[in-house]
Design an enzyme around this catalytic site. Structure first.
Site, PDB file in Angstrom:
ATOM      1  N   HIS A   3      79.800  45.937  54.710  1.00 14.14           N
ATOM      2  CA  HIS A   3      78.754  45.037  55.198  1.00 14.14           C
ATOM      3  C   HIS A   3      77.383  45.399  54.633  1.00 14.14           C
ATOM      4  O   HIS A   3      76.556  44.533  54.378  1.00 14.14           O
ATOM      5  CB  HIS A   3      78.717  45.108  56.726  1.00 14.14           C
ATOM      6  N   SER A  42      73.040  39.941  56.532  1.00 13.51           N
ATOM      7  CA  SER A  42      73.617  39.949  57.866  1.00 13.51           C
ATOM      8  C   SER A  42      73.034  38.818  58.725  1.00 13.51           C
ATOM      9  O   SER A  42      73.160  37.653  58.366  1.00 13.51           O
ATOM     10  CB  SER A  42      73.417  41.326  58.500  1.00 13.51           C
ATOM     11  N   ASP A  99      84.083  44.309  54.914  1.00 17.98           N
ATOM     12  CA  ASP A  99      83.081  44.103  55.964  1.00 17.98           C
ATOM     13  C   ASP A  99      83.757  44.052  57.333  1.00 17.98           C
ATOM     14  O   ASP A  99      84.556  43.162  57.609  1.00 17.98           O
ATOM     15  CB  ASP A  99      82.332  42.794  55.699  1.00 17.98           C
TER      16      ASP A  99
END
Length: 325
Positions: free
Chosen positions: A272, A194, A240
């Site tokens: 994600h 991320s 995601d």
């Protein structure tokens, strides 16, 4: 015009190791090969080199060409396994004992018989701690890397700050950590999830000498990365919703220089958070990328080129093949 005379056939010769191999036909060719293999086997026995089970030729040329190879020849089963061939030890790095990042955990091959190893720093994402990426530590270390999973100075740190902290962690590993003598400081890479993935791009931009980067479902407000000179594998996820591939992973990948060794893996039916727990597809291709570019280990090229096909776990795989680095 006269037809030029037909040349008398001659056998071709080439050098293999320190011996001359001659291409001949029939029984003579077979006997020459037997003599050659016998000589190479003798040389291998004297020097302790292994013989290839496929060709019967000593791996001397490979060993001389790349002294950074670590571990046995890879197979699909070995790179998908939860653990590699190295026993792993780990040590905790307290926040108060370091500067530039928030501490972490170092995972490393216990044995020193193979010499030094490449090293990888891994950052978690926004609001997360190192526990979100800790599964990668022993998995990669058991394949022949020194790995540090870091805590950031603040869980709210943005990608640029996480990039700086990844570099600080690598500097700590190579300069003052208890495992510094196990590391080759010229063979370093970064990973992250991320905002940590966005941080790995930031680190690569700031330190072009890095050998590999693997952003995992990366997030960053900067969408273009033409400055990056580090071989980069971008991993996105088709489901995601936090960092949709259309506005993060895909433009990150396409903005990398076309001349760069780069690849884009989009996970199928994944969210994600897919890289935050044990994931065979993420591990398999991350490991292959790190081996190929940190260790310059072309034995792993087979898992990256030709490009892997779409499957139940892979939505898409793009990249340049063969790799040039």
């Amino acid at each position: 015009m006269q037809t030029p005379p037909t040349p008398t056939p001659r056998s071709a010769s080439s050098k293999v190791g320190g011996f001359s191999a001659r291409a001949e036909s029939g029984p003579r060719r077979r006997s020459a090969r037997v003599r050659l293999v016998t000589l190479l086997a003798t040389a291998a026995a004297l020097t302790g080199l292994a013989m290839s089970p496929l060709t019967g030729v000593a791996d001397a040329a490979n060993a001389a060409a790349n002294p950074y190879e670590r571990g046995p020849a890879p197979t699909n089963a070995s790179i998908e396994a939860a653990r590699g061939s190295y026993a792993v030890s780990q040590t905790t790095v307290s926040r108060g004992s370091v500067s530039g990042f928030g501490g972490g955990t170092v995972y490393y091959p216990t044995s020193t018989s193979d010499g030094t190893f490449g090293a990888v720093a891994i950052s978690p994402g926004f609001t997360a701690s190192q526990s979100a990426v800790s599964w990668l530590g022993p998995r990669l270390a058991s394949q022949g890397f020194v790995v540090i999973t870091i805590d950031t100075l603040s869980t709210l740190d943005q990608p640029a700050a996480r990039g700086d902290q990844l570099l600080a962690a690598l500097d700590y590993l190579t300069q003052s950590s208890s495992v510094r003598t196990r590391i080759d400081s010229t063979r370093l890479g970064v990973m992250g999830h991320s905002m940590g993935g966005g941080g790995s791009l930031e680190a690569s931009k700031d330190r072009p000498s890095l050998q590999a980067a693997v952003p995992l479902t990366p997030w960053n407000t900067d969408k273009t990365w033409p400055e990056v000179r580090t071989p980069t594998l971008v991993v996105g996820a088709d489901g995601d919703t936090v960092a949709p591939v259309s506005s993060h992973a895909e433009p990150f990948y396409t903005s990398l220089p076309s001349t760069l060794d780069r690849a884009y893996l989009e996970l199928n039916n994944a969210s994600h958070s897919a890289p935050t727990s044990s994931n065979t597809t993420v591990a398999k291709y991350s490991l292959s990328w790190l081996k190929r570019f940190i260790d310059n280990d072309t034995r792993y090229e087979q898992f990256l080129c030709p490009l892997p096909a779409a499957s139940t776990t892979i939505e898409e795989f793009r990249g340049n093949c063969p790799h040039t680095g």
